[in-house]
Design a protein around this motif. Structure first.
Motif, PDB file in Angstrom:
ATOM      1  N   SER A 206       3.357 -30.223   6.361  1.00  0.00           N
ATOM      2  CA  SER A 206       4.502 -30.706   7.126  1.00  0.00           C
ATOM      3  C   SER A 206       4.307 -32.159   7.550  1.00  0.00           C
ATOM      4  CB  SER A 206       4.715 -29.822   8.357  1.00  0.00           C
ATOM      5  OG  SER A 206       5.755 -30.323   9.164  1.00  0.00           O
ATOM      6  N   ALA A 207       3.103 -32.505   8.002  1.00  0.00           N
ATOM      7  CA  ALA A 207       2.839 -33.875   8.447  1.00  0.00           C
ATOM      8  C   ALA A 207       2.961 -34.863   7.295  1.00  0.00           C
ATOM      9  CB  ALA A 207       1.444 -33.954   9.071  1.00  0.00           C
ATOM     10  N   VAL A 208       2.405 -34.519   6.136  1.00  0.00           N
ATOM     11  CA  VAL A 208       2.453 -35.428   4.986  1.00  0.00           C
ATOM     12  C   VAL A 208       3.888 -35.609   4.506  1.00  0.00           C
ATOM     13  CG1 VAL A 208       1.780 -35.698   2.574  1.00  0.00           C
ATOM     14  CG2 VAL A 208       0.093 -34.953   4.256  1.00  0.00           C
ATOM     15  N   CYS A 209       4.621 -34.503   4.340  1.00  0.00           N
ATOM     16  CA  CYS A 209       6.003 -34.601   3.852  1.00  0.00           C
ATOM     17  C   CYS A 209       6.886 -35.380   4.828  1.00  0.00           C
ATOM     18  CB  CYS A 209       6.576 -33.203   3.617  1.00  0.00           C
ATOM     19  SG  CYS A 209       5.795 -32.289   2.279  1.00  0.00           S
ATOM     20  N   THR A 210       6.749 -35.107   6.119  1.00  0.00           N
ATOM     21  CA  THR A 210       7.571 -35.796   7.110  1.00  0.00           C
ATOM     22  C   THR A 210       7.222 -37.278   7.186  1.00  0.00           C
ATOM     23  OG1 THR A 210       7.700 -33.754   8.402  1.00  0.00           O
ATOM     24  CG2 THR A 210       8.303 -35.793   9.518  1.00  0.00           C
ATOM     25  N   THR A 211       5.934 -37.597   7.107  1.00  0.00           N
ATOM     26  CA  THR A 211       5.520 -39.005   7.134  1.00  0.00           C
ATOM     27  C   THR A 211       6.093 -39.764   5.952  1.00  0.00           C
ATOM     28  OG1 THR A 211       3.464 -38.456   8.300  1.00  0.00           O
ATOM     29  CG2 THR A 211       3.537 -40.551   7.113  1.00  0.00           C
ATOM     30  N   LEU A 212       6.002 -39.188   4.752  1.00  0.00           N
ATOM     31  CA  LEU A 212       6.541 -39.846   3.561  1.00  0.00           C
ATOM     32  C   LEU A 212       8.047 -40.027   3.672  1.00  0.00           C
ATOM     33  CD1 LEU A 212       4.481 -38.090   0.738  1.00  0.00           C
ATOM     34  CD2 LEU A 212       4.163 -40.394   1.665  1.00  0.00           C
TER      35      LEU A 212
END
Length: 351
Positions: A206-212
């Motif tokens: 979730s953190a990686v997808c949201t950051t991107l």
């Protein structure tokens, strides 16, 4: 017959009394259960310190204080960011209202109240409800603080006792039953570790997808916002998704209302993807339970024990399933078409 009827009446009376007692002790039972799960989650870290010749009480206090410091730091950092961005959003909405009034005909502009008039009208209309709501929130926070304190104290005593607690539980039991209790204890700890691992994986994705996504659409603070969404949405039960989504939406709304709506659409779409596809697969592999069972467990434990019950529902269901599968007697299956998928008969190919 009279003796049997008397036994039935006595059993019914005892059942009603026991049901009333359990209903009165529901809060205490849920507190102890949550503390037990928390103690199981922290025990591997405590045992690691004990193996390095730390005293168990000191190791327990160190692990618990470290966890509390991490939680407080996370809340402080992202709470300040949330408040700052929310104030900027309010200021941006005020500027937008002024711009709209300036672009309209004076006759129409007079029909739109300014910010001060809106605030005054809202306070006059909803002031009493707002005050009672604030008092209600204060009561909920005080009750939550008392419950959290009780959970932490019970978890501390369980962890500090360590093997002594298991010795006290096993002492009255026969050796065979002792082995079963310790086996179930180990299964519970293994399943809880798997649950924590699944939450970490979901939080990371979730953190990686949201950051991107935030970086692509040009939102500032993409990395801390992505981390906030990943951690809060996975480790804060029930309301974590809404709290996690509110901060990036507020930050994007400060830049423009359109960007705020785009982030809102992303949060909703990703949550559907996570709830329907990603989370059942990760949870079923980490905890080895059916996705339907995991979904029902979250709903059932949430209804019985509240928000924390929804959080611990998966490891408890996985533990129960593992214990049942370990001690359940199995038999050879009969031959039936209902126990297998029959292949579809294909017609003759083209000649």
């Amino acid at each position: 017959m009279p003796r049997a009827l008397a036994q039935v009446v006595v059993a019914a009376i005892v059942g009603v009394i026991a049901y009333g007692i359990l209903g009165s002790l529901k809060g205490i039972i849920s507190t102890v259960l949550i503390a037990f799960v928390l103690a199981l989650a922290m025990e591997p870290a405590v045992n690691a310190l004990v193996r390095h010749r730390w005293r168990r009480a000191v190791a327990t206090a160190t692990v618990m204080v470290g966890g509390l410091v991490a939680v407080v730091a996370l809340v402080t950092v992202f709470g300040n960011l949330f408040v700052t961005q929310l104030l900027q959003l309010v200021a941006a909405l005020d500027d937008a209202l002024v711009a709209v009034r300036a672009g309209l005909d004076p006759a129409l502009a007079d029909q739109i109240p300014d910010r001060q008039a809106l605030v005054t009208e809202a306070l006059e209309r909803y002031g009493a409800d707002l005050a009672s709501g604030i008092l209600g929130i204060g009561g909920v926070l005080a009750s939550g603080f008392i419950t959290a304190t009780g959970v932490l104290l019970i978890a501390f005593y369980m962890l500090a006792a360590g093997p002594q607690l298991r010795i006290a539980i096993c002492r009255p039991l026969e050796p065979v039953r002792q082995a079963r209790v310790l086996a179930m204890w180990g299964i519970a700890q293994e399943k809880l570790s798997g649950f924590i691992a699944s939450r970490v994986v979901l939080a990371l994705v979730s953190a990686v997808c949201t950051t991107l996504f935030l970086a692509v659409i040009g939102i500032g603070y993409a990395v801390p916002l992505g981390l906030f969404v990943g951690v809060v949405s996975q480790f804060v039960p029930t309301v974590g998704t809404y709290i996690a989504g509110a901060l990036p939406i507020a930050v994007a709304g400060v830049q423009s209302i359109g960007l705020g709506l785009v982030v809102l659409a992303w949060i909703i779409a990703y949550q559907q993807f996570e709830n329907l596809i990603l989370s059942p697969r990760v949870s079923s592999k980490a905890l080895e339970i059916n996705p339907a069972v995991s979904f029902v467990a979250v709903i059932a434990f949430g209804a019985v024990l509240g928000p924390m019950g929804a959080f611990i529902g998966l490891p408890l269901a996985a533990t129960a399933q593992a214990v049942i599968s370990t001690y359940l007697r199995r038999h050879e299956l009969i031959d039936s078409a209902l126990l297998r998928d029959e292949p579809v008969a294909r017609g003759p190919g083209p000649t």
